[in-house]
Design an enzyme around this catalytic site. Structure first.
Site, mmCIF file in Angstrom:
data_model
loop_
_atom_site.group_PDB
_atom_site.id
_atom_site.type_symbol
_atom_site.label_atom_id
_atom_site.label_comp_id
_atom_site.label_asym_id
_atom_site.label_seq_id
_atom_site.Cartn_x
_atom_site.Cartn_y
_atom_site.Cartn_z
ATOM 1 N N ASP A 199 1.021 -1.205 -0.023
ATOM 2 C CA ASP A 199 0.069 -0.136 0.175
ATOM 3 C C ASP A 199 0.816 1.096 -0.043
ATOM 4 O OD1 ASP A 199 -2.270 -1.621 0.184
ATOM 5 O OD2 ASP A 199 -2.412 -1.320 2.572
HETATM 6 N N1 URA Z 1 -1.053 -5.940 4.172
HETATM 7 C C1 URA Z 1 -1.522 -4.627 3.956
HETATM 8 O O1 URA Z 1 -2.576 -4.841 4.563
HETATM 9 N N2 URA Z 1 -0.790 -3.566 3.170
HETATM 10 C C2 URA Z 1 0.223 -4.027 2.582
HETATM 11 O O2 URA Z 1 0.692 -3.014 2.166
HETATM 12 C C3 URA Z 1 0.968 -5.325 2.507
HETATM 13 C C4 URA Z 1 0.252 -6.254 3.194
#
Ligand code: URA
Length: 241
Positions: free
Chosen positions: A112
């Site tokens: 993310d």
């Molecule tokens: N899980 C998440 O919630 N976000 C990420 O960026 C990676 C794994």
């Protein structure tokens, strides 16, 4: 599968394609180079792009053009960069990498925008599939900070599997190591959308910071500061798939 089987690239193609794939030319600039007599094949000037190249020696302005193998990159993603290879998607992690390596790259397991840490990029689809497919059981390790206090009972809950919103299957067994009231190390072998955040929200907690520190045996070390990247070694490439 033995390493050399997927590291070696087929070397049998049209000269114009060979130039664009291996000399960082577009099809158009490759055509111009051919017209300008800049290209030799086994020492002879060749102007036609449709000549088949197998084992011959290709030179562009006298410089030897060898077959470029697949690209494997590890990167330390800073916060605010997006894991996208589409140019107009904001500040993409691709902007951190030399432009001549961009072509064909995709991300083996996105993070993310507000997550930091280890990202792998490659143009080898089979390799990235082996990393991201839940069937391969390739572990991903996350350092997690959360809002509410982590109770020891959560270790078993994460091990048994959690029900996530809009998912029919439970999450696969995950290893939660509680490091302090609000910090933990979580190891999972799948990569559902926002998986870590959704796992903690399933137990009424909230992730405030997330960092991926490891994929399979590959650990993000101190040698890469946020925003830095490097190519993987053959040993690392083979160890991951
Ligand atoms: N899980 C998440 O919630 N976000 C990420 O960026 C990676 C794994």
């Amino acid at each position: 599968m033995p390493a050399f089987l997927f590291i070696k690239k087929e070397h049998n193609m049209r000269l114009d394609k060979y130039l664009s794939e291996n000399a960082n030319l577009t099809r158009k600039t490759a055509k111009h180079a051919l017209h300008r007599s800049d290209v030799t094949v086994d020492g002879v000037v060749v102007k036609k792009g449709d000549v088949k190249i197998k084992e011959q020696v290709v030179r562009l302005n006298g410089v030897l053009i060898t077959v470029k193998g697949p690209t494997y990159i590890m990167l330390n993603k800073p916060v605010d960069y997006v894991c996208s290879t589409v140019d107009d998607d904001g500040l993409s992690v691709l902007h951190l990498i030399d432009e001549d390596l961009h072509r064909g790259l995709h991300i083996a397991g996105r993070l993310d925008k507000d997550t930091t840490g280890l990202v792998l990029l490659t143009d080898d689809g089979q390799w990235s599939h082996r990393i991201t497919s839940p069937k391969s059981k390739c572990n991903k390790v996350y350092m997690v900070e959360v809002m509410e206090v982590l109770e020891p009972s959560l270790v078993d809950v994460f091990k048994e599997g959690l029900e996530l919103n809009n998912e029919s299957d439970l999450t696969r067994p995950a290893t939660l190591e509680i490091l302090s009231d609000n910090k933990a190390r979580l190891t999972i072998c799948e990569g559902k959308y926002h998986q870590v955040k959704r796992m903690f929200s399933a137990v009424d907690n909230h992730v405030t910071a997330l960092h991926r520190s490891q994929i399979g045996p590959l650990v993000l070390g101190d040698d890469l500061a946020p925003g830095q990247w490097r190519k993987l070694t053959d040993e690392e490439i083979n160890g991951l798939a």
